[in-house]
Design a protein around this motif. Structure first.
Motif, PDB file in Angstrom:
ATOM      1  N   ASN A  97      18.193  25.931  40.308  1.00 15.16           N
ATOM      2  CA  ASN A  97      16.853  26.293  40.780  1.00 15.16           C
ATOM      3  C   ASN A  97      16.941  27.297  41.922  1.00 15.16           C
ATOM      4  N   TYR A  98      17.858  27.067  42.819  1.00 15.06           N
ATOM      5  CA  TYR A  98      18.063  27.976  43.944  1.00 15.06           C
ATOM      6  C   TYR A  98      18.407  29.379  43.445  1.00 15.06           C
ATOM      7  N   LEU A  99      19.335  29.465  42.510  1.00 15.10           N
ATOM      8  CA  LEU A  99      19.744  30.773  41.988  1.00 15.10           C
ATOM      9  C   LEU A  99      18.618  31.461  41.225  1.00 15.10           C
ATOM     10  N   LYS A 100      17.799  30.693  40.513  1.00 14.45           N
ATOM     11  CA  LYS A 100      16.648  31.289  39.817  1.00 14.45           C
ATOM     12  C   LYS A 100      15.680  31.909  40.820  1.00 14.45           C
ATOM     13  N   ASN A 101      15.482  31.234  41.949  1.00 19.88           N
ATOM     14  CA  ASN A 101      14.592  31.781  42.981  1.00 19.88           C
ATOM     15  C   ASN A 101      15.154  33.066  43.579  1.00 19.88           C
ATOM     16  N   ILE A 102      16.450  33.099  43.811  1.00 18.48           N
ATOM     17  CA  ILE A 102      17.072  34.321  44.338  1.00 18.48           C
ATOM     18  C   ILE A 102      16.957  35.447  43.305  1.00 18.48           C
ATOM     19  N   ALA A 103      17.155  35.125  42.043  1.00 14.78           N
ATOM     20  CA  ALA A 103      17.079  36.138  40.984  1.00 14.78           C
ATOM     21  C   ALA A 103      15.674  36.720  40.851  1.00 14.78           C
ATOM     22  N   ASP A 104      14.658  36.004  41.340  1.00 21.01           N
ATOM     23  CA  ASP A 104      13.291  36.504  41.277  1.00 21.01           C
ATOM     24  C   ASP A 104      12.972  37.530  42.363  1.00 21.01           C
ATOM     25  N   ILE A 105      13.921  37.755  43.267  1.00 20.02           N
ATOM     26  CA  ILE A 105      13.711  38.765  44.303  1.00 20.02           C
ATOM     27  C   ILE A 105      13.551  40.131  43.624  1.00 20.02           C
ATOM     28  N   GLN A 106      12.600  40.893  44.110  1.00 23.42           N
ATOM     29  CA  GLN A 106      12.361  42.220  43.531  1.00 23.42           C
ATOM     30  C   GLN A 106      13.640  43.048  43.583  1.00 23.42           C
ATOM     31  N   VAL A 131      16.361  42.550  41.938  1.00 21.80           N
ATOM     32  CA  VAL A 131      17.551  41.811  41.506  1.00 21.80           C
ATOM     33  C   VAL A 131      17.388  41.575  40.013  1.00 21.80           C
ATOM     34  N   ASP A 132      18.274  42.166  39.220  1.00 19.96           N
ATOM     35  CA  ASP A 132      18.182  42.018  37.768  1.00 19.96           C
ATOM     36  C   ASP A 132      18.724  40.671  37.314  1.00 19.96           C
ATOM     37  N   GLU A 133      19.846  40.276  37.895  1.00 18.86           N
ATOM     38  CA  GLU A 133      20.506  39.059  37.434  1.00 18.86           C
ATOM     39  C   GLU A 133      21.461  38.580  38.519  1.00 18.86           C
ATOM     40  N   ILE A 134      21.656  37.267  38.577  1.00 18.93           N
ATOM     41  CA  ILE A 134      22.610  36.699  39.523  1.00 18.93           C
ATOM     42  C   ILE A 134      23.277  35.495  38.866  1.00 18.93           C
ATOM     43  N   TRP A 135      24.569  35.368  39.067  1.00 18.33           N
ATOM     44  CA  TRP A 135      25.271  34.233  38.487  1.00 18.33           C
ATOM     45  C   TRP A 135      26.471  33.860  39.328  1.00 18.33           C
ATOM     46  N   LEU A 136      26.937  32.659  39.139  1.00 17.43           N
ATOM     47  CA  LEU A 136      28.131  32.151  39.810  1.00 17.43           C
ATOM     48  C   LEU A 136      29.227  31.976  38.779  1.00 17.43           C
ATOM     49  N   ILE A 137      30.441  32.039  39.264  1.00 19.31           N
ATOM     50  CA  ILE A 137      31.587  31.761  38.405  1.00 19.31           C
ATOM     51  C   ILE A 137      32.434  30.757  39.153  1.00 19.31           C
ATOM     52  N   ARG A 138      32.786  29.691  38.493  1.00 16.74           N
ATOM     53  CA  ARG A 138      33.627  28.688  39.135  1.00 16.74           C
ATOM     54  C   ARG A 138      35.082  28.946  38.787  1.00 16.74           C
ATOM     55  N   GLY A 139      35.923  28.823  39.790  1.00 11.47           N
ATOM     56  CA  GLY A 139      37.354  28.957  39.570  1.00 11.47           C
ATOM     57  C   GLY A 139      37.937  27.713  38.920  1.00 11.47           C
ATOM     58  N   GLU A 140      39.117  27.871  38.390  1.00 12.12           N
ATOM     59  CA  GLU A 140      39.804  26.784  37.686  1.00 12.12           C
ATOM     60  C   GLU A 140      39.993  25.555  38.579  1.00 12.12           C
ATOM     61  N   LYS A 141      40.333  25.766  39.849  1.00 12.58           N
ATOM     62  CA  LYS A 141      40.559  24.644  40.765  1.00 12.58           C
ATOM     63  C   LYS A 141      39.271  23.870  41.024  1.00 12.58           C
ATOM     64  N   VAL A 142      38.152  24.567  41.102  1.00 15.61           N
ATOM     65  CA  VAL A 142      36.866  23.895  41.291  1.00 15.61           C
ATOM     66  C   VAL A 142      36.538  23.066  40.057  1.00 15.61           C
ATOM     67  N   ASP A 143      36.771  23.633  38.869  1.00 17.61           N
ATOM     68  CA  ASP A 143      36.545  22.879  37.623  1.00 17.61           C
ATOM     69  C   ASP A 143      37.428  21.627  37.571  1.00 17.61           C
ATOM     70  N   LYS A 144      38.671  21.765  38.010  1.00 18.33           N
ATOM     71  CA  LYS A 144      39.570  20.604  37.998  1.00 18.33           C
ATOM     72  C   LYS A 144      39.088  19.519  38.953  1.00 18.33           C
ATOM     73  N   GLN A 145      38.566  19.930  40.112  1.00 16.36           N
ATOM     74  CA  GLN A 145      38.142  18.959  41.111  1.00 16.36           C
ATOM     75  C   GLN A 145      36.790  18.334  40.779  1.00 16.36           C
ATOM     76  N   TYR A 146      35.850  19.131  40.258  1.00 10.57           N
ATOM     77  CA  TYR A 146      34.480  18.646  40.069  1.00 10.57           C
ATOM     78  C   TYR A 146      34.026  18.599  38.617  1.00 10.57           C
ATOM     79  N   GLY A 147      34.884  18.989  37.695  1.00  7.90           N
ATOM     80  CA  GLY A 147      34.497  19.029  36.288  1.00  7.90           C
ATOM     81  C   GLY A 147      33.988  20.408  35.906  1.00  7.90           C
ATOM     82  N   LYS A 148      33.872  20.629  34.621  1.00  7.59           N
ATOM     83  CA  LYS A 148      33.437  21.929  34.099  1.00  7.59           C
ATOM     84  C   LYS A 148      32.045  22.258  34.631  1.00  7.59           C
TER      85      LYS A 148
END
Length: 132
Positions: free
Chosen positions: A50-59, A61-78
């Motif tokens: 929800n937070y990222l959708k609100n940021i993406a609505d800023i005039q 801004v075409d698109e915004i996304w996050l990418i999780r690293g492998e270590k984050v996926d290992k610690q917190y799941g996919k």
């Protein structure tokens, strides 16, 4: 002479515009980083989409996304579907830890600027990211 002055003005304007766009993109990226840090410390990371959708609505801004690293996926799941690398730029930034950016500049139509910034966990600063 008049044509040379016009060309010089156009080039100067283009360079100034690129600098402004870069500064705005970095400011938005820092805002996202700080917002996500607040989400983490408050235990509401499940609300990050929800937070990222609100940021993406800023005039402009075409698109915004996050990418999780492998270590984050290992610690917190996919991660969620929007947290997967979209292309080789994303994969390179995750692998190297180095920011990449480029302009897709057209004379007529829609020009865009893309910046991919790695958020690297650190124990420096007000919040010790390494504690969790």
């Amino acid at each position: 002479m008049f044509s040379l002055i016009i060309i010089e003005l156009l080039i100067s304007n283009k360079n100034m515009t690129e600098d402004i766009v870069k500064d705005k993109a970095v400011a938005i990226a820092e805002t996202v980083k700080d917002g996500l840090t607040a989400h983490m410390t408050n235990g509401i990371m499940d609300k990050r989409s929800n937070y990222l959708k609100n940021i993406a609505d800023i005039q402009s801004v075409d698109e915004i996304w996050l990418i999780r690293g492998e270590k984050v996926d290992k610690q917190y799941g996919k991660g969620l579907s929007f947290e997967q690398p979209k292309d080789n730029i994303d994969k390179r930034v995750i692998k190297t830890g180095k920011q990449e950016s480029f302009f897709d500049d057209t004379l007529i139509g829609h020009s865009s600027y893309r910046i991919t910034i790695p958020y690297i966990a650190t124990s420096k600063g007000n919040i010790d990211c390494m504690s969790c």
